[in-house]
Scaffold this motif. Structure first.
Motif, mmCIF file in Angstrom:
data_model
loop_
_atom_site.group_PDB
_atom_site.id
_atom_site.type_symbol
_atom_site.label_atom_id
_atom_site.label_comp_id
_atom_site.label_asym_id
_atom_site.label_seq_id
_atom_site.Cartn_x
_atom_site.Cartn_y
_atom_site.Cartn_z
ATOM 1 N N LEU A 20 0.836 -1.196 0.000
ATOM 2 C CA LEU A 20 0.000 0.000 0.000
ATOM 3 C C LEU A 20 0.868 1.243 0.000
ATOM 4 C CD1 LEU A 20 -2.674 -1.008 2.651
ATOM 5 C CD2 LEU A 20 -2.982 -0.862 0.180
ATOM 6 N N PRO A 21 0.461 2.295 -0.683
ATOM 7 C CA PRO A 21 1.240 3.532 -0.633
ATOM 8 C C PRO A 21 1.262 4.081 0.777
ATOM 9 C CG PRO A 21 -0.842 3.870 -1.774
ATOM 10 C CD PRO A 21 -0.735 2.403 -1.487
ATOM 11 N N SER A 22 2.360 4.746 1.117
ATOM 12 C CA SER A 22 2.511 5.230 2.489
ATOM 13 C C SER A 22 1.438 6.232 2.865
ATOM 14 C CB SER A 22 3.902 5.845 2.680
ATOM 15 O OG SER A 22 4.074 6.936 1.807
ATOM 16 N N THR A 23 0.865 6.943 1.903
ATOM 17 C CA THR A 23 -0.159 7.927 2.235
ATOM 18 C C THR A 23 -1.438 7.268 2.739
ATOM 19 O OG1 THR A 23 -0.859 7.969 -0.066
ATOM 20 C CG2 THR A 23 0.662 9.694 0.645
ATOM 21 N N ALA A 24 -1.572 5.957 2.575
ATOM 22 C CA ALA A 24 -2.752 5.273 3.096
ATOM 23 C C ALA A 24 -2.806 5.373 4.617
ATOM 24 C CB ALA A 24 -2.748 3.812 2.670
ATOM 25 N N PHE A 25 -1.647 5.596 5.240
ATOM 26 C CA PHE A 25 -1.594 5.661 6.686
ATOM 27 C C PHE A 25 -1.511 7.086 7.203
ATOM 28 C CE2 PHE A 25 0.294 1.638 5.305
ATOM 29 C CZ PHE A 25 -0.612 0.779 5.881
ATOM 30 N N ALA A 26 -1.491 8.038 6.320
ATOM 31 C CA ALA A 26 -1.376 9.442 6.722
ATOM 32 C C ALA A 26 -2.706 9.955 7.255
ATOM 33 C CB ALA A 26 -0.940 10.293 5.525
ATOM 34 N N GLY A 27 -2.651 11.107 7.890
ATOM 35 C CA GLY A 27 -3.864 11.714 8.413
ATOM 36 C C GLY A 27 -4.862 12.005 7.304
ATOM 37 N N ALA A 28 -6.111 12.142 7.681
ATOM 38 C CA ALA A 28 -7.192 12.299 6.707
ATOM 39 C C ALA A 28 -7.022 13.546 5.857
ATOM 40 C CB ALA A 28 -8.532 12.330 7.432
ATOM 41 N N SER A 29 -6.388 14.585 6.391
ATOM 42 C CA SER A 29 -6.305 15.828 5.633
ATOM 43 C C SER A 29 -5.002 15.979 4.853
ATOM 44 C CB SER A 29 -6.513 17.021 6.569
ATOM 45 O OG SER A 29 -5.499 17.054 7.541
ATOM 46 N N MET A 30 -4.191 14.915 4.739
ATOM 47 C CA MET A 30 -2.988 14.978 3.894
ATOM 48 C C MET A 30 -3.458 14.988 2.445
ATOM 49 S SD MET A 30 0.369 15.103 3.683
ATOM 50 C CE MET A 30 1.157 14.481 5.152
ATOM 51 N N GLN A 31 -3.061 15.988 1.714
ATOM 52 C CA GLN A 31 -3.506 16.139 0.332
ATOM 53 C C GLN A 31 -2.368 15.783 -0.613
ATOM 54 O OE1 GLN A 31 -5.362 20.136 -0.091
ATOM 55 N NE2 GLN A 31 -5.080 20.184 2.121
ATOM 56 N N ALA A 32 -2.668 15.003 -1.630
ATOM 57 C CA ALA A 32 -1.681 14.706 -2.661
ATOM 58 C C ALA A 32 -1.534 15.938 -3.541
ATOM 59 C CB ALA A 32 -2.122 13.504 -3.481
ATOM 60 N N TYR A 33 -0.311 16.339 -3.792
ATOM 61 C CA TYR A 33 -0.058 17.525 -4.600
ATOM 62 C C TYR A 33 -0.566 17.349 -6.026
ATOM 63 C CZ TYR A 33 2.189 21.170 -7.246
ATOM 64 O OH TYR A 33 2.395 22.225 -8.077
ATOM 65 N N THR A 34 -1.187 18.382 -6.509
ATOM 66 C CA THR A 34 -1.504 18.545 -7.925
ATOM 67 C C THR A 34 -1.065 19.966 -8.266
ATOM 68 O OG1 THR A 34 -3.748 19.295 -7.398
ATOM 69 C CG2 THR A 34 -3.479 16.956 -7.954
#
Length: 142
Positions: A20-34
């Protein structure tokens, strides 16, 4: 369930979690950059915590665990800051990286307006990361 089935089952689950990508475990408000996301938040007057990371980077994973723990311990971070993760594999040679002279993955920044308020490069000390997050929190609430 016998011992052999248990070992096979838990090994399969552990292998799936590792994929799984590490962001799966990040806080709910972590936004992937666009493109444009950071500037959008800055233009709206928000303070932005930027995490330049790669899914395969062990230093990044350590930083992410600390950031997640600090955010869980203090909800004020999520209320005051925008958390954005810039995927190094996708954006290492992009303007979002080059314009800020980001030297490598595992770089953390706090931005407000047109100012960089703080930076950590490859640091994994909880106190150092907390101090950077506190800098952002103070800027956001002042």
């Amino acid at each position: 369930m016998n011992r052999r089935q248990f070992i096979i089952s838990t090994s399969a689950l552990a292998g799936t979690a590792a994929l799984l990508p590490s962001t799966a475990f990040a806080g709910a408000s972590m936004q992937a950059y666009t493109p444009g996301l950071i500037q959008k938040h800055l233009s709206a007057g928000r303070t932005v915590f930027v995490d330049y990371a790669a899914s395969w980077c062990s230093t990044c994973a350590r930083q992410e665990r600390i950031i997640s723990a600090l955010r869980s311990a203090n909800p004020a971070y999520d209320e005051a800051l925008e958390f954005v993760r810039v995927d190094w594999d996708d954006y290492a040679n992009h303007e979002v990286t080059k314009s800020r002279r980001i030297p490598r993955r595992s770089t953390l920044l706090v931005l407000k307006g047109d100012q960089e308020l703080g930076r950590i490069v490859a640091g994994t000390q909880e106190a150092e990361i907390k101090a950077l997050m506190d800098t952002g929190l103070q800027a956001a609430t002042s």
